[in-house]
Structures are given as C-alpha cells and as structure tokens.
Design an enzyme around this catalytic site. Structure first.
Site, PDB file in Angstrom:
ATOM      1  N   GLU A  93       0.850  -1.202   0.000  1.00 38.52           N
ATOM      2  CA  GLU A  93       0.000   0.000   0.000  1.00 38.52           C
ATOM      3  C   GLU A  93       0.881   1.247   0.000  1.00 38.52           C
ATOM      4  O   GLU A  93       1.987   1.212   0.518  1.00 38.52           O
ATOM      5  CB  GLU A  93      -0.856   0.045   1.285  1.00 38.52           C
ATOM      6  CG  GLU A  93      -1.671  -1.198   1.521  1.00 38.52           C
ATOM      7  CD  GLU A  93      -2.314  -1.227   2.918  1.00 38.52           C
ATOM      8  OE1 GLU A  93      -2.249  -0.206   3.630  1.00 38.52           O
ATOM      9  OE2 GLU A  93      -2.861  -2.272   3.269  1.00 38.52           O
ATOM     10  N   ASP A 105       1.402  10.193   3.764  1.00 41.07           N
ATOM     11  CA  ASP A 105       2.093  11.078   4.685  1.00 41.07           C
ATOM     12  C   ASP A 105       1.097  12.052   5.297  1.00 41.07           C
ATOM     13  O   ASP A 105       0.942  13.175   4.860  1.00 41.07           O
ATOM     14  CB  ASP A 105       3.199  11.826   3.934  1.00 41.07           C
ATOM     15  CG  ASP A 105       4.246  12.364   4.884  1.00 41.07           C
ATOM     16  OD1 ASP A 105       4.164  12.051   6.093  1.00 41.07           O
ATOM     17  OD2 ASP A 105       5.127  13.098   4.431  1.00 41.07           O
ATOM     18  N   CYS A 125       4.448  46.701  17.030  1.00 37.24           N
ATOM     19  CA  CYS A 125       5.466  46.040  16.209  1.00 37.24           C
ATOM     20  C   CYS A 125       5.034  46.107  14.744  1.00 37.24           C
ATOM     21  O   CYS A 125       3.983  45.589  14.388  1.00 37.24           O
ATOM     22  CB  CYS A 125       5.637  44.595  16.653  1.00 37.24           C
ATOM     23  SG  CYS A 125       6.781  43.675  15.618  1.00 37.24           S
TER      24      CYS A 125
HETATM   25  S1  IVH Z   1      -0.322   0.368   8.790  1.00 39.06           S
HETATM   26  C1  IVH Z   1       0.318  -1.960  12.342  1.00 39.06           C
HETATM   27  N1  IVH Z   1      -0.668   1.387   6.434  1.00 39.06           N
HETATM   28  O1  IVH Z   1       2.673   5.210   8.767  1.00 39.06           O
HETATM   29  C2  IVH Z   1      -0.161  -1.083  11.306  1.00 39.06           C
HETATM   30  N2  IVH Z   1       0.290   2.760   8.106  1.00 39.06           N
HETATM   31  O2  IVH Z   1       4.980   4.356  11.022  1.00 39.06           O
HETATM   32  C3  IVH Z   1       0.562   0.197  11.260  1.00 39.06           C
HETATM   33  N3  IVH Z   1       0.781   5.039   7.381  1.00 39.06           N
HETATM   34  O3  IVH Z   1       1.623   5.897  11.972  1.00 39.06           O
HETATM   35  C4  IVH Z   1       0.037   1.125  10.322  1.00 39.06           C
HETATM   36  N4  IVH Z   1       0.041   4.795   5.338  1.00 39.06           N
HETATM   37  O4  IVH Z   1       0.244   6.859  10.146  1.00 39.06           O
HETATM   38  C5  IVH Z   1      -0.228   1.605   7.676  1.00 39.06           C
HETATM   39  N5  IVH Z   1      -1.076   2.176   4.301  1.00 39.06           N
HETATM   40  C6  IVH Z   1      -0.643   2.390   5.536  1.00 39.06           C
HETATM   41  C7  IVH Z   1      -0.113   3.623   5.944  1.00 39.06           C
HETATM   42  C8  IVH Z   1       0.348   3.772   7.253  1.00 39.06           C
HETATM   43  C9  IVH Z   1       0.582   5.619   6.201  1.00 39.06           C
HETATM   44  C10 IVH Z   1       1.400   5.708   8.528  1.00 39.06           C
HETATM   45  C11 IVH Z   1       0.652   5.580   9.806  1.00 39.06           C
HETATM   46  C12 IVH Z   1       1.659   5.118  10.826  1.00 39.06           C
HETATM   47  C13 IVH Z   1       2.958   5.237  10.125  1.00 39.06           C
HETATM   48  C14 IVH Z   1       3.801   4.049  10.468  1.00 39.06           C
END
Ligand code: IVH
Length: 690
Positions: free
Chosen positions: A118, A122, A438
């Site tokens: 996937e 961000d 200011c």
């Molecule tokens: S899965 C255990 N899938 O990346 C599952 N995370 O460091 C963990 N993120 O904090 C998350 N796209 O905010 C997952 N397709 C995606 C993602 C995703 C972005 C972010 C998420 C998480 C960080 C992981």
C-alpha cells in the site's frame, strides 16, 4: 411554488434524501464514480437542509447536514484506543526488504508469503469507531495507547461516512478502523496562499497542515479545511456473519462498508512483486495529488500476522519501505529570525542556494528553538534540505561528519528584531510582546482591531489597512482615531464619500464597549468569549491591566497559557501607553451589562418538548442571548430533556452536565404559565392542516 409537505411526508422525504446522499457519497468518495454533478448533489443537500430546518425534530446526528454542530472545545479529551495503534519499522533499501521477507518465511516455516502493498500516506493516523454502523468516535494516534478525542473534527471530513453501508455486508456491532487524514497538495498550496494573504504563518508541509487542521479546537475551523482520508486497517470488529481473514479481505470490507481505501493498494504474490510495486509507486509519487513517503508491505494472512506477533511498538508482519527523500546538501550561511504578523518568531536558515528537484532553495525554516536543539543545528553546518511538496523547504538533517569546529550555536533573541520589544516564550514558540506597535504585526493587528466582531469599523478592511500602513498614516492602533478626512482624501482610491464614510465608521466604533475592545486588542489566546468573561469580571480596563496571573487563573474558564499571555501583554509599556492613547482619543472602555438572561449560555435539547417545537425553543434561547448546539460536550451549560430523551441524555449524565426538564427551562426563560401561549400548541400536522 413548492408544495408544503405534511410531517409524515417530510419525514419520508428526509429519509429518502439522506439515503440518496449517502449513496452519492459512496459513489463519489469510495468508488470514484459519481453519477450526478456537484450542482445536483448540492441541490439534494439544500433540500434536506431546508426540510430539516422546517422539521428539526427529524434531525439526527448522522444526517449529512450535521457535519458541523459541535461547539469549540477548550482542550481535547484523552481517549484510550481499542487496541494499541502501532507504528512501523522502516527499511531504506531492497536488501533490508529481502531480509524482512527471509525472516518472515523462516519464522512461519513456509516457502512463500503473500503481501499486501500500500502507499505509505504522509498524513496523520486516526482511529474511528462505528457502533451499529454509526460513527461514534474519532481520535488521533497520540502515543499509540491514548489519543486525543477529535470526534467532532473528524465528523467534518466529507469522505468520512457517518453511517456505514449495509448493502453488501452485514453491519458490524462494533468496528474500529484506522486511516490516514491527509491534505491534497493543491489544497495545501491554496491554503498557504490564503494564510499568507491574511497575514498568518504559512504551514510547513501538507502533513503539518492536515495535523494542524484536524486539531483545531473549533470543529468549524476544521470543516473549512479541505481534508481527506484513506482507511487501511481494521483494528477490531464484532458482529455476526462477518469473518475477515486477511489484510486484502479487510480492505475489500472497508470499501463495502463505504470506508474509502487507497486505489493503489495491491495484492502481491511474493516479495519480488512488492519490490516491483515500490519501484512503480516511486514513479507514480510525482503524479499523485497527495504526498506519500514510501510503501507499506504487510503480510496478507491474519493467521500469519498473529504467528509473527508484535515487538513493543511495531508489528513483525509489516514494514515501511521508504522512498529516498527529496533532499540536497548545502551549507547554512546564517540563521535569522522572521517575525510573523502574529508576533511569532521563526528561525530561518539562510543557505548557499541549492537545486532540490528543480527548485532553487536559499532559505529553509527551522520551525522553532526545540527543533534546532533537537537536531543540533548550527550556523556554518552542512545540512540536508528537503522539499516535501511544500512551499517552505526545511532543514532535515545535519551532516555532522562535515563539521570543522568553526560552527556557531544559535540563540533565540530576547528582543524582537523588528521592534525591539521583549520576547516571551510560549510553549515551543517565542513571541514578540510588541503587539500593537510592532510593524511586523501592525497590519494584521489593525485589520483585527477593525474587524466585524471586534470594533466593527466598516471600510477598514485588509486592502485599506495595507495602504494606510504603507503610506505611514497608521503606525500604531491609536492612529486609527487620528485619521482625518483630509488624510484619506490624499490616498488613491479614496473619494469624498468613501473618506466621509470611513471617518464616520471610525467615530461610531468608539462606543463598542469593554468586551469588544479587549477582543480587538488581539491579546494572544484571548478570543471573543474570553474577552467577554474578562470584561464581566474586571469591569474596567485599568482593573484588568493590574490583574495578576493568580487572579486570572482563579477564573474558571481561563487556563495558564491565556493568563500568562494577558499578563505579558499588559506588562509591555507600549501596550499600556496605547491604551491610554485610545482612552484620550475617546474610545469608551466601560463595561456595559449586556442584555439577555441567558447571555453566553450553551443549550442542548434532547427528546420532545411539550410546549414548543425545537425551532421555537431555539429562538427563545437565542433571543435571550443563549446559544443552541446539537451535540453534548463539556461546554454545554444546560441539557434540556423532554420526553423520550436520546443518547445525548446519557452522554450528558456521563459528563455530569446540568440536566433540566421542560418546566425548569421555562423558568429560566421567565415564561409564566399564563403567558405561555394561549390555548393548546398546534402540532406541525395540525398546523399544516389548518
Ligand atoms: S499500517 C500496524 N498502512 O505510517 C499497522 N500505516 O509508522 C501500522 N501510514 O503511523 C500502520 N500509510 O500513520 C499503515 N497504508 C498504511 C499507511 C500507514 C501511512 C502511517 C501511519 C503510521 C505510520 C507508520
């Protein structure tokens, strides 16, 4: 002329409209295959809104019209996640990914493993909870265990369904899902332009913009920001007839329930396919409307995921395969401080110009002092600068190996570089206390002072303010009241009539009273509501100017941040002098008791009232200066419970709010029994028949 609908007919039509709107949301957001134009969609919404206005008793919290109902919060509550929200281990190259795959296969004792790949979005990770198919709660990731309750803010995101679809799958009793809130790059750029035009600080990148927008204390402000969401994980579900055995199935279920998944997700037969996917997505990255910083590779089968388990904070069955960042090396020539029009001091690195993917970068934001300390950034350092689809590049990393020992540490100034006023630290930020005087803050301060809810000086808007400041006619707030018709006539664009009108509007503004004046001063953290409280409490500006932090803190609604910014503001000699000037120029600073028995009180209605319709009750409250909102939160002063109160009643009890019955409500309004309405109140049905 449109036909008046009976109550029954209206109810039916409302239900039909809602279903239809939900269906079009699904077609638009989830399937990306709209069947109708935006205009046609707006018409449906408009009709629903109108009918709900006529028949407020049919409004439900999941109605598509109810995306913004909640009043601003003072702070976010903390909520515990259903399950810990894990983060991901990261890999930077193919070798690390192959090592991950070898480990996975070895531990599972299998030859080959399927993966779901996937995009790694961000944005900001959130958890959403649906009960019996209805949206119940939303929270930020926080520390992974506890997050902030942003239920009402998430409700405003249009791609979030308030009700799950049950057409293709049974609706689960409970469903906890995880997704990523993002802002599209073009929306981010547009937002930044607007912020700059309004004299506010631009945001560093789409991720910060998404996070900042979601975490507004006032959900209405979140609603104004163009946020989007993709869902990618089912954290927990309960319900008969649903069995989900893999990540791929989970994604399909999310989609069937109406929860938008990313269109680029892919089921990969083996790690080679996942690696190929990473390569393709890196090319695709430049074409996407939103930022991704890598791909996430997840073991598909849940049975395998369970076997592999988790280690402290990250699952052992998934890995983030990051893209190499778009960054270049250069050297920091100097660090300067920029004063935004809100008075916040932002350290900025001046760089040897460098080309970062087609854009020449010569300045980069260092955000704030904490950021500089954390990265140990010094003048003379070689650094990596990145551009994350953003306008403002940032220094992401110091190349410590290149240090010669001649680098100099940077210290935030204790005086404002623009006006020389004292600088105070507020949280992570430094703020110039020069406020009114200011120059960096002047234009914005003037525009705020003159704005509708402040001193309401018609004709003194952004463009005119810019002109007056640039021509040197306004150097400080009090100069507004020194403007003469002759001054104005010398300006371009000002004719006899415009000049006369503006002078009159300025004169009129002298009488707005203490509360508005306090708000108009633009004291950091003092909004309209706080200003009103301060006026009520202190009655004169002189008393307020002498208030100590302890005195301010003793007021229920004032927190430490606000108390300290008030004290800091009035401690500044220039601000005190300006207030004296305003007084001399005739600006009234007396507190006038505002009319209305229910001034500022917040009401919620639940259940059916015998004597009034919801609309009538609302009108009565508003006539007395009160506010009616749709959902229960701790800002609510009175919950008025009629017959058969709904879930708001339970929530109000939980929060320990004041719950009153219809009789007590009437007493508050001062409605005597005999005055109450002659004869019987007609039901809407009877009304329409009559
Ligand atoms: S899965 C255990 N899938 O990346 C599952 N995370 O460091 C963990 N993120 O904090 C998350 N796209 O905010 C997952 N397709 C995606 C993602 C995703 C972005 C972010 C998420 C998480 C960080 C992981």
């Amino acid at each position: 002329m449109e036909k008046k609908l009976s109550r029954e007919e209206a109810k039916k039509r409302i239900e039909w409209l809602r279903k239809e709107i939900w269906r079009h949301n699904y077609l638009y957001y989830v399937l990306n295959k709209p069947e109708i134009s935006d205009e046609e969609y707006d018409k449906l919404m408009e009709e629903l809104r109108r009918l709900e206005e006529q028949f407020p008793e049919f409004i439900t919290p999941d109605s598509p019209t109810q995306r913004v109902g909640a009043p601003p919060a003072k702070e976010f509550k903390t909520v515990k996640h259903v399950k810990p929200m894990l983060s991901l281990d990261a890999a930077r190259d193919e070798e690390e990914i192959r090592a991950f795959d070898r480990r996975v296969r070895r531990e599972l004792g299998v030859e080959n493993v399927e993966y779901v790949a996937e995009p790694k979005l961000d944005g900001l990770s959130v958890e959403l909870i649906y009960e019996d198919g209805k949206y119940k709660r939303g929270s930020t990731r926080g520390d992974g265990i506890n997050g902030e309750d942003v239920t009402e803010n998430i409700r405003t995101i249009r791609a979030v369904p308030l009700v799950l679809r049950g057409e293709e799958l049974p609706i689960p009793k409970m469903l906890a899902v995880r997704g990523e809130v993002i802002m599209h790059i073009d929306d981010f750029e547009k937002l930044n332009k607007e912020l700059i035009q309004r004299g506010e600080e631009p945001l560093a990148n789409p991720r910060n913009a998404a996070a900042g927008s979601l975490r507004r204390l006032d959900p209405k402000e979140t609603a104004e920001r163009p946020l989007d969401i993709f869902f990618y994980e089912i954290m927990h579900y309960e319900g008969d007839g649903i069995k989900i055995e893999s990540q791929w199935e989970a994604l399909q279920c999310l989609k069937k329930w109406g929860l938008k998944i990313n269109p680029h997700v892919k089921l990969c037969k083996n790690i080679d396919e996942a690696i190929e996917y990473h390569r393709k997505m890196e090319e695709m990255r430049e074409k996407l409307e939103y930022e991704i910083d890598g791909v996430v590779i997840k073991v598909n089968k849940f049975e395998y995921q369970e076997k592999l388990g988790i280690k402290t904070r990250s699952p052992r069955w998934a890995i983030a395969y990051k893209f190499p960042p778009r960054k270049e090396e250069t050297q920091i020539v100097d660090i300067v401080v920029q004063v935004g029009r809100t008075g916040i001091l932002t350290p900025v690195a001046l760089l040897k110009p460098v080309d970062v993917k087609g854009v020449t970068v010569s300045r980069a934001t260092l955000h704030n002092e904490d950021y500089i300390k954390e990265k140990d950034i010094r003048i003379g350092d070689w650094v990596k600068v990145a551009r994350a689809g953003d306008v403002i590049p940032e220094v992401v990393e110091v190349i410590k190996e290149k240090r010669t020992g001649n680098e100099k540490e940077f210290k935030m100034p204790d005086k404002c570089p623009v006006c020389g006023s004292r600088v105070v630290k507020e949280g992570a930020y430094y703020r110039c206390t020069g406020g009114l005087s200011c120059p960096a803050q002047l234009k914005r301060s003037i525009a705020h002072f003159a704005s509708k809810n402040a001193m309401d000086i018609e004709g003194l808007g952004g463009k005119t303010v810019d002109l007056l400041v640039e021509k040197g006619l306004i150097k400080r707030i009090s100069d507004i009241y020194r403007l003469t018709k002759r001054d104005l006539l010398r300006l371009p664009r000002f004719g006899e009539k415009a000049a006369k009108n503006l002078v009159e509007a300025i004169e009129k503004s002298k009488d707005r009273g203490l509360a508005r004046l306090i708000f108009a001063l633009g004291i950091p953290n003092v909004g309209e509501h706080t200003a009103r409280i301060l006026a009520e409490k202190f009655k004169t500006i002189d008393r307020l100017m002498q208030a100590t932090e302890a005195e301010l803190l003793a007021i229920n609604e004032i927190g430490p941040e606000t108390a300290s910014s008030i004290v800091n503001f009035f401690r500044e000699e220039r601000n005190r002098r300006e207030i004296e000037e305003l007084k001399k120029l005739g600006v009234k600073m007396e507190y006038e008791e505002e009319k209305g028995k229910l001034k500022g009180k917040v009401f919620v209605f639940t259940g059916t009232l015998k004597s009034f319709s919801r609309e009538e009750a609302k009108e009565l409250v508003e006539k007395e200066g009160g506010i009616v909102v749709n959902s229960v939160s701790k800002n609510v002063d009175y919950v008025v419970a009629g017959e058969n109160p709904g879930s708001k009643y339970e929530k109000a009890k939980q929060l320990g709010l004041k719950i009153i019955g219809e009789e007590e409500f009437k007493k508050l309004l001062g409605i005597e029994e005999k005055e109450e309405r002659k004869g019987k109140i007609m039901t809407l049905d009877e009304f329409f028949k009559a």
